[in-house]
Design a protein around this motif. Structure first.
Motif, short mmCIF file in Angstrom:
data_model
loop_
_atom_site.label_atom_id
_atom_site.label_comp_id
_atom_site.label_asym_id
_atom_site.label_seq_id
_atom_site.Cartn_x
_atom_site.Cartn_y
_atom_site.Cartn_z
N GLY A 151 74.46 113.65 102.77
CA GLY A 151 75.76 113.02 102.86
C GLY A 151 75.79 111.61 102.30
N GLY A 152 74.62 111.07 102.04
CA GLY A 152 74.53 109.70 101.53
C GLY A 152 74.70 109.63 100.03
N SER A 153 74.47 108.43 99.51
CA SER A 153 74.67 108.17 98.07
C SER A 153 73.47 107.42 97.50
CB SER A 153 75.93 107.32 97.85
OG SER A 153 77.09 107.99 98.29
N LEU A 154 73.26 107.63 96.22
CA LEU A 154 72.29 106.87 95.45
C LEU A 154 72.85 106.66 94.05
CD1 LEU A 154 68.79 108.49 96.20
CD2 LEU A 154 69.51 106.19 96.82
N ARG A 155 72.43 105.59 93.41
CA ARG A 155 72.80 105.34 92.03
C ARG A 155 71.54 105.18 91.20
NH1 ARG A 155 75.29 100.08 89.07
NH2 ARG A 155 76.69 101.09 87.60
N GLY A 209 65.91 105.55 92.53
CA GLY A 209 65.64 106.72 93.35
C GLY A 209 65.17 106.34 94.73
N GLY A 210 64.87 107.36 95.53
CA GLY A 210 64.35 107.09 96.87
C GLY A 210 64.72 108.18 97.84
N LEU A 211 64.66 107.81 99.11
CA LEU A 211 64.93 108.74 100.22
C LEU A 211 66.29 108.42 100.81
CD1 LEU A 211 64.01 110.91 102.30
CD2 LEU A 211 62.96 109.01 103.59
N VAL A 212 67.11 109.44 100.99
CA VAL A 212 68.44 109.24 101.56
C VAL A 212 68.77 110.43 102.45
CG1 VAL A 212 69.62 110.33 99.61
CG2 VAL A 212 70.84 108.64 100.99
N GLN A 213 69.59 110.21 103.45
CA GLN A 213 70.01 111.30 104.32
C GLN A 213 71.10 112.12 103.65
OE1 GLN A 213 71.11 109.55 108.11
NE2 GLN A 213 69.09 110.05 108.95
N LEU A 268 75.25 113.65 98.87
CA LEU A 268 73.99 114.30 98.52
C LEU A 268 73.62 115.39 99.51
CD1 LEU A 268 72.14 111.13 97.28
CD2 LEU A 268 72.36 113.25 95.97
N LYS A 269 73.00 116.43 98.96
CA LYS A 269 72.57 117.58 99.74
C LYS A 269 71.05 117.73 99.60
CE LYS A 269 76.84 120.01 98.46
NZ LYS A 269 77.40 121.24 97.83
N SER A 270 70.47 118.45 100.52
CA SER A 270 69.02 118.65 100.46
C SER A 270 68.61 119.32 99.15
CB SER A 270 68.54 119.46 101.67
OG SER A 270 69.20 120.71 101.72
N GLU A 271 69.48 120.17 98.63
CA GLU A 271 69.14 120.85 97.38
C GLU A 271 69.19 119.95 96.15
OE1 GLU A 271 71.39 121.83 99.69
OE2 GLU A 271 73.13 122.80 98.73
N ASP A 272 69.63 118.71 96.34
CA ASP A 272 69.59 117.74 95.24
C ASP A 272 68.21 117.08 95.14
OD1 ASP A 272 72.88 116.77 96.21
OD2 ASP A 272 72.34 117.99 94.47
N THR A 273 67.34 117.36 96.08
CA THR A 273 65.99 116.81 96.03
C THR A 273 65.26 117.29 94.78
OG1 THR A 273 65.79 116.63 98.43
CG2 THR A 273 63.74 116.79 97.18
N VAL A 333 64.02 111.69 93.84
CA VAL A 333 65.14 111.60 94.77
C VAL A 333 64.88 112.63 95.87
CG1 VAL A 333 67.60 112.01 95.11
CG2 VAL A 333 66.81 110.79 93.08
N THR A 334 64.85 112.16 97.11
CA THR A 334 64.61 113.05 98.24
C THR A 334 65.76 112.92 99.21
OG1 THR A 334 62.21 112.80 98.01
CG2 THR A 334 63.03 113.69 100.09
N VAL A 335 66.38 114.04 99.52
CA VAL A 335 67.51 114.06 100.45
C VAL A 335 67.05 114.79 101.71
CG1 VAL A 335 69.91 114.69 100.81
CG2 VAL A 335 69.09 114.14 98.50
#
Length: 115
Positions: free
Chosen positions: A15-19, A9-13, A85-90, A111-113
């Motif tokens: 439109g970005g991706s995380l696994r 997890g973590g912080l992402v802008q 990713l979207k802000s609502e995925d936070t 997870v913070t978008v």
């Protein structure tokens, strides 16, 4: 004692991706279904995706086409690839698994978008 530990997890802008990864450890005989859930601030926990022992998958409508769940049975691990990713995925993301005919859950990972 069976444990599930999430990572990735973590912080992402936006439109970005995380696994995300969730590894099960302990005395494991069988693992049936595995899944990911999430809980955003002030909201109820919701299903994100599940994967059966036979690799059948199920997704929430809000993540279809953006998230992919997979599993590695040799590593007793379930993954969640999150793209676009979207802000609502936070949210705090939780994995769970049916291990030895019991349901176990992880402690969750943030997870913070940012938009």
């Amino acid at each position: 004692q069976v444990q599930l530990v999430e990572s990735g997890g973590g912080l992402v802008q936006a439109g970005g991706s995380l696994r995300l990864s969730c590894a099960a450890s302990g005395r494991i005989l069988t693992i049936a279904g595995m899944g990911w859930y999430r809980q955003a601030p002030g909201k109820q926990r919701e299903l994100v995706a599940t994967i059966s022992a036979g690799d059948n998958t199920n997704y929430a409508d809000s993540v279809k086409g953006r998230f992919t769940i997979s599993r590695d049975n040799h590593k007793n691990t379930v993954y969640l690839q999150m793209n676009s990713l979207k802000s609502e995925d936070t949210a705090v993301y939780y994995c769970n698994a049916n291990i030895n005919a019991q349901i176990f859950g992880g402690q969750g990972i943030q997870v913070t978008v940012s938009s």
